[in-house]
Design an enzyme around this catalytic site. Structure first.
Site, PDB file in Angstrom:
ATOM      1  CB  ALA A  98      -8.224  -4.626 -11.096  1.00  0.00           C
ATOM      2  CB  VAL A 140      -2.032 -10.089 -10.322  1.00  0.00           C
ATOM      3  CG1 VAL A 140      -1.776  -9.359  -9.003  1.00  0.00           C
ATOM      4  CG2 VAL A 140      -2.055 -11.595 -10.092  1.00  0.00           C
ATOM      5  CD  GLU A 141       0.930  -5.906 -13.332  1.00  0.00           C
ATOM      6  OE1 GLU A 141       1.115  -4.728 -13.682  1.00  0.00           O
ATOM      7  OE2 GLU A 141       1.707  -6.835 -13.642  1.00  0.00           O
ATOM      8  CG  MET A 142      -4.135  -2.486 -15.052  1.00  0.00           C
ATOM      9  SD  MET A 142      -3.340  -1.468 -16.309  1.00  0.00           S
ATOM     10  CE  MET A 142      -4.620  -0.266 -16.621  1.00  0.00           C
TER      11      MET A 142
END
Length: 328
Positions: A98, A140-142
């Protein structure tokens, strides 16, 4: 006139001979061997018999929902693209999250994922539902801060409360994080990708070209089947990356989950279905082409140095494992 009739007769005889000539015994033997060794992909994933249309529809909407990321930029589909002819990946070595930071591992395909024995490269999720819960809260992702914040957004949405109620009609408060993951899993269970190889083992001897059949023979004789077994051609076991010849990587694989010394550098063996469409390869995404990946796997896992010709044969065969609706 007589010569012309003789010529026409000979030509017709030759044509009829070609038509009547079925597959060679070699092809039939290979077909039988492939059916025994691998089998074909089932039409449905485990658990899908309980999935309703409303549940799948909710899951599909959630799969593409960017509100599930903190800054409304990422959805499941961002890293596991299934639109059009995309093969459930983003075709990047590692995926940006994100806020632009990349993850540590290559995003595996979501196609056929419900058939896998575990989820993620290190097997830290037992099934699709457990897997769906992870990336949304991963910083780190969403990057959503909590389950509560996710549910707050969904409940404030004009559509989601009613969609959850339809998908879970027997639940009083249907908007839960567990139900969100269950719905996404239901949608992912629809992503079954039959290939020409399935047609071949199911009886169509012409489904694979002569070159692809030769590649299948090479795939088997080289020893690739020591890891890539079953109708998924993998995704049924863990193996050490660099089993015969060490592979340079700082990622300790399954050890990060179990802390067992014996699990160092163990990763889930990836499925080879759709492999021609899902590069770059390996957990680190460092192998850019399928030719390179095949050569490296033969070397590091089997201590076999393939020739360019042998590599090309195997790559040719692997193309037959692609979803028939996703190839150009």
């Amino acid at each position: 006139m007589l010569n012309r009739n003789i010529t026409n007769t000979l030509f017709l005889t030759a044509i009829l001979g070609v038509i009547s000539c079925g597959p060679s015994q070699e092809t039939l033997d290979l077909q039988a061997k492939a059916k025994q060794m691998f089998g074909s992909l089932p039409a449905k994933m485990p658990g899908s018999e309980k999935d309703t249309q409303d549940l799948v529809a909710l899951g599909k909407k959630l799969y593409f929902e960017k509100k599930l990321s903190q800054n409304n930029t990422q959805s499941c589909n961002s890293c596991h693209n299934v639109e059009g002819k995309a093969a459930g990946v983003d075709n990047l070595p590692t995926s940006p999250g994100a806020f632009g930071k990349n993850g540590d591992r290559n995003s595996p395909t979501v196609l056929n994922a419900g058939f896998h024995f575990v989820q993620f490269w290190d097997g830290r999720a037992a099934d699709l539902k457990a897997q769906a819960k992870g990336p949304i809260l991963n910083p780190v992702e969403m990057a959503m801060p909590s389950e509560a914040e996710v549910l707050k957004r969904l409940k404030a949405d004009a559509e989601y409360p009613a969609l959850f109620a339809k998908a879970y009609p027997d639940v009083k408060d249907a908007v839960t994080y567990d139900n969100l993951a269950g719905a996404i899993a239901a949608f992912e269970r629809t992503l079954v990708s039959p290939s020409r190889f399935d047609d071949f083992v199911n009886g169509d001897a012409n489904a694979l070209t002569t070159e692809e059949q030769a590649g299948l023979q090479t795939f088997i004789s080289t020893g690739c089947t020591s890891c890539h077994t079953g109708n998924l051609f993998g995704a049924t076991s863990y193996r050490k990356m660099g089993e015969r010849v060490p592979y340079e990587t700082a990622d300790l694989g399954r050890y990060n989950v179990t802390k067992q010394e014996s699990d160092k550098y163990l990763f889930k063996v990836p499925t080879l279905r759709n492999i021609a469409l899902t590069g770059p390869y390996f957990h680190d995404g460092k192998s850019a082409t399928l030719e390179d990946a095949v050569k490296k796997m033969a070397y590091h896992q089997l201590n076999v140095e393939l020739t360019n010709k042998e590599t090309a044969k195997i790559v040719k065969f692997l193309g037959s494992l692609s979803d028939k609706n996703r190839v150009n």
